[in-house]
Design an enzyme around this catalytic site. Sequence first.
Site, PDB file in Angstrom:
ATOM      1  N   GLY A   1     -26.532  -9.799  17.535  1.00  0.00           N
ATOM      2  CA  GLY A   1     -26.700 -11.211  17.186  1.00  0.00           C
ATOM      3  C   GLY A   1     -25.508 -12.046  17.610  1.00  0.00           C
ATOM      4  N   ILE A   2     -24.309 -11.516  17.480  1.00  0.00           N
ATOM      5  CA  ILE A   2     -23.112 -12.215  17.960  1.00  0.00           C
ATOM      6  C   ILE A   2     -22.902 -11.897  19.439  1.00  0.00           C
ATOM      7  CG2 ILE A   2     -20.590 -12.409  17.754  1.00  0.00           C
ATOM      8  CD1 ILE A   2     -20.971 -11.542  14.767  1.00  0.00           C
TER       9      ILE A   2
ATOM     10  N   ARG B   1     -23.936  -7.301   7.071  1.00  0.00           N
ATOM     11  CA  ARG B   1     -24.333  -6.901   5.722  1.00  0.00           C
ATOM     12  C   ARG B   1     -25.791  -7.267   5.485  1.00  0.00           C
ATOM     13  NH1 ARG B   1     -21.257  -9.011   0.731  1.00  0.00           N
ATOM     14  NH2 ARG B   1     -22.455  -8.021  -0.917  1.00  0.00           N
TER      15      ARG B   1
ATOM     16  N   ARG C   1     -20.422  -3.767  -0.122  1.00  0.00           N
ATOM     17  CA  ARG C   1     -19.314  -3.986   0.813  1.00  0.00           C
ATOM     18  C   ARG C   1     -18.748  -2.657   1.292  1.00  0.00           C
ATOM     19  NH1 ARG C   1     -17.748  -8.962   1.850  1.00  0.00           N
ATOM     20  NH2 ARG C   1     -18.609 -10.510   0.467  1.00  0.00           N
TER      21      ARG C   1
ATOM     22  N   ILE D   1     -13.780  -8.683  15.978  1.00  0.00           N
ATOM     23  CA  ILE D   1     -14.677  -9.573  15.227  1.00  0.00           C
ATOM     24  C   ILE D   1     -15.377  -8.795  14.108  1.00  0.00           C
ATOM     25  CG2 ILE D   1     -16.841 -10.892  15.418  1.00  0.00           C
ATOM     26  CD1 ILE D   1     -15.958 -11.797  18.205  1.00  0.00           C
TER      27      ILE D   1
ATOM     28  N   ASP E   1     -13.304 -19.477  10.559  1.00  0.00           N
ATOM     29  CA  ASP E   1     -12.823 -20.185   9.360  1.00  0.00           C
ATOM     30  C   ASP E   1     -12.195 -21.527   9.767  1.00  0.00           C
ATOM     31  OD1 ASP E   1     -13.542 -17.808   8.105  1.00  0.00           O
ATOM     32  OD2 ASP E   1     -11.559 -16.949   8.474  1.00  0.00           O
TER      33      ASP E   1
ATOM     34  N   ARG F   1     -14.997 -23.887  10.842  1.00  0.00           N
ATOM     35  CA  ARG F   1     -15.691 -24.444   9.661  1.00  0.00           C
ATOM     36  C   ARG F   1     -14.834 -25.514   8.997  1.00  0.00           C
ATOM     37  NH1 ARG F   1     -17.873 -18.601   7.775  1.00  0.00           N
ATOM     38  NH2 ARG F   1     -19.927 -18.740   8.746  1.00  0.00           N
TER      39      ARG F   1
ATOM     40  N   HIS G   1      -9.805 -12.921   6.299  1.00  0.00           N
ATOM     41  CA  HIS G   1     -11.066 -13.409   6.867  1.00  0.00           C
ATOM     42  C   HIS G   1     -12.263 -13.079   5.977  1.00  0.00           C
ATOM     43  CE1 HIS G   1     -13.900 -14.709   9.868  1.00  0.00           C
ATOM     44  NE2 HIS G   1     -14.394 -13.500  10.055  1.00  0.00           N
TER      45      HIS G   1
HETATM   46  N1  APR Z   1     -20.752   0.844  20.071  1.00  0.00           N
HETATM   47  C1  APR Z   1     -21.192  -0.304  20.637  1.00  0.00           C
HETATM   48  N2  APR Z   1     -22.045  -1.137  20.028  1.00  0.00           N
HETATM   49  C2  APR Z   1     -22.452  -0.799  18.796  1.00  0.00           C
HETATM   50  C3  APR Z   1     -22.017   0.374  18.143  1.00  0.00           C
HETATM   51  C4  APR Z   1     -21.108   1.218  18.841  1.00  0.00           C
HETATM   52  N3  APR Z   1     -20.633   2.344  18.314  1.00  0.00           N
HETATM   53  N4  APR Z   1     -22.612   0.424  16.922  1.00  0.00           N
HETATM   54  C5  APR Z   1     -23.376  -0.673  16.808  1.00  0.00           C
HETATM   55  N5  APR Z   1     -23.296  -1.411  17.937  1.00  0.00           N
HETATM   56  C6  APR Z   1     -23.977  -2.650  18.292  1.00  0.00           C
HETATM   57  C7  APR Z   1     -25.443  -2.679  17.826  1.00  0.00           C
HETATM   58  O1  APR Z   1     -26.279  -1.905  18.673  1.00  0.00           O
HETATM   59  C8  APR Z   1     -25.742  -4.167  17.895  1.00  0.00           C
HETATM   60  O2  APR Z   1     -26.248  -4.539  19.165  1.00  0.00           O
HETATM   61  O3  APR Z   1     -23.400  -3.771  17.657  1.00  0.00           O
HETATM   62  C9  APR Z   1     -24.357  -4.819  17.659  1.00  0.00           C
HETATM   63  C10 APR Z   1     -24.274  -5.538  16.332  1.00  0.00           C
HETATM   64  O4  APR Z   1     -25.203  -6.547  16.327  1.00  0.00           O
HETATM   65  P1  APR Z   1     -25.986  -7.017  15.010  1.00  0.00           P
HETATM   66  O5  APR Z   1     -26.512  -5.832  14.287  1.00  0.00           O
HETATM   67  O6  APR Z   1     -26.954  -8.068  15.430  1.00  0.00           O
HETATM   68  O7  APR Z   1     -24.815  -7.631  14.116  1.00  0.00           O
HETATM   69  P2  APR Z   1     -24.054  -9.026  14.263  1.00  0.00           P
HETATM   70  O8  APR Z   1     -24.689 -10.041  13.401  1.00  0.00           O
HETATM   71  O9  APR Z   1     -23.846  -9.326  15.695  1.00  0.00           O
HETATM   72  O10 APR Z   1     -22.648  -8.669  13.559  1.00  0.00           O
HETATM   73  C11 APR Z   1     -21.793  -7.686  14.076  1.00  0.00           C
HETATM   74  O11 APR Z   1     -19.754  -8.801  13.444  1.00  0.00           O
HETATM   75  O12 APR Z   1     -19.201 -10.608  12.028  1.00  0.00           O
HETATM   76  C12 APR Z   1     -19.376  -9.257  12.162  1.00  0.00           C
HETATM   77  O13 APR Z   1     -20.061  -8.737   9.948  1.00  0.00           O
HETATM   78  C13 APR Z   1     -20.464  -8.745  11.274  1.00  0.00           C
HETATM   79  O14 APR Z   1     -19.546  -6.608  11.433  1.00  0.00           O
HETATM   80  C14 APR Z   1     -20.621  -7.383  11.837  1.00  0.00           C
HETATM   81  C15 APR Z   1     -20.491  -7.606  13.322  1.00  0.00           C
END
Ligand code: APR
Length: 337
Positions: A12-13, A93, A99, A129, A162, A165, A190
């Site tokens: 998502g990020i 989360r 947590r 991040i 932060d 925002r 953070h």
């Molecule tokens: N190596 C590479 N990518 C990975 C791994 C790994 N070992 N494990 C998970 N991922 C990838 C997932 O496949 C996914 O594409 O990380 C990505 C995370 O994306 P989302 O699940 O959509 O999560 P997102 O909302 O992007 O947040 C990611 O950032 O702000 C923080 O709290 C949030 O810790 C979380 C992270």
Amino acid sequence: MVKAVVLGASGGIGQPLSLLCKISTLIDDLALFDVVNTPGVAADLSHISSKAKIEGFVAAKGDFKGETEETETAKKNALSGADIVIIPAGVPRKPGMTRDDLFNINAGIVKGLVEACAKYCPKAAILVISNPVNSTVPIAAEVMKKAGVFDPKKLFGVTTLDVVRAETFIQDISGERNTDKVVVPVIGGHSGATIVPLFSQAKPSVNIPSDKLDALVHRVQFGGDEVVKAKDGAGSATLSMAYAGFRFAESVIKAMKGEKGIVEPTFVYLPGVPGGEEIQKATGVDYFSVPCELGPSGVEKATNILGSANDDEKKLIDECIKGLKTNIESGVTFATK
Ligand code: APR
């Protein structure tokens, strides 16, 4: 030539962050790595007519822990030659998750990815991040220390959301729509009460009515909850986080290229950065986010602005330090156990 790498690029990020990197004029080569979908994301972005050359690298199918040789090779190919690595990999989360659950999963993910950075691009700037940043940055530091390649000036916890925002929400009060002119230092950590916006230091200065101040501080500290609620089960802050991560990454790259006068708050290892020891003494913690002047080799100076906080803000700083101590300890314990 600047090579940037996004680890966790399919998320998502990761996806909007990779899009912003693809259209940045500061990046020449962009490598995406994730455990899923990176070839698709990279193929999609590769049709954008911008400067950066893009390539996607993916783990072996089903290898979420990065245990196979194929996954190791993908990491190696993505990371080799990197100047800057941005890490949004992890899980956000979800409802029902504590947590601690989040910590245990993301701590392991960050540890594995930073081990790869230590091997394949030990001199790159690393921007973390993945949450909880207050703990994942100490984990990254311990991993780099263990590998004998830790450069504290190049390890950054990204706290820019932060700041973004605080700068945005203050507009509602100041009426200043030109965000280039608005600066609000946000210090500490953070998450929640560890985030301390110093509105008394805002530029241009803003007179915030006392009955509005508490709500404003709370909104910056818990801005993420607002987004989670509005998305109604469909996710958390991803687009604004991608923007913030990109804004910070561009600052790091501009400073690398020699641009002067770039200052951004970021969560750093205080004993290892110029100016940090004074802040370590004042706070009693090893990690803290403060405005840092950036240069070609990373953090050139951490600025101690704690003394300029007013009495209300000093109380917030005390609260922040209590929480931070525990978060930092959890990270160090996880990485060294
Ligand atoms: N190596 C590479 N990518 C990975 C791994 C790994 N070992 N494990 C998970 N991922 C990838 C997932 O496949 C996914 O594409 O990380 C990505 C995370 O994306 P989302 O699940 O959509 O999560 P997102 O909302 O992007 O947040 C990611 O950032 O702000 C923080 O709290 C949030 O810790 C979380 C992270």
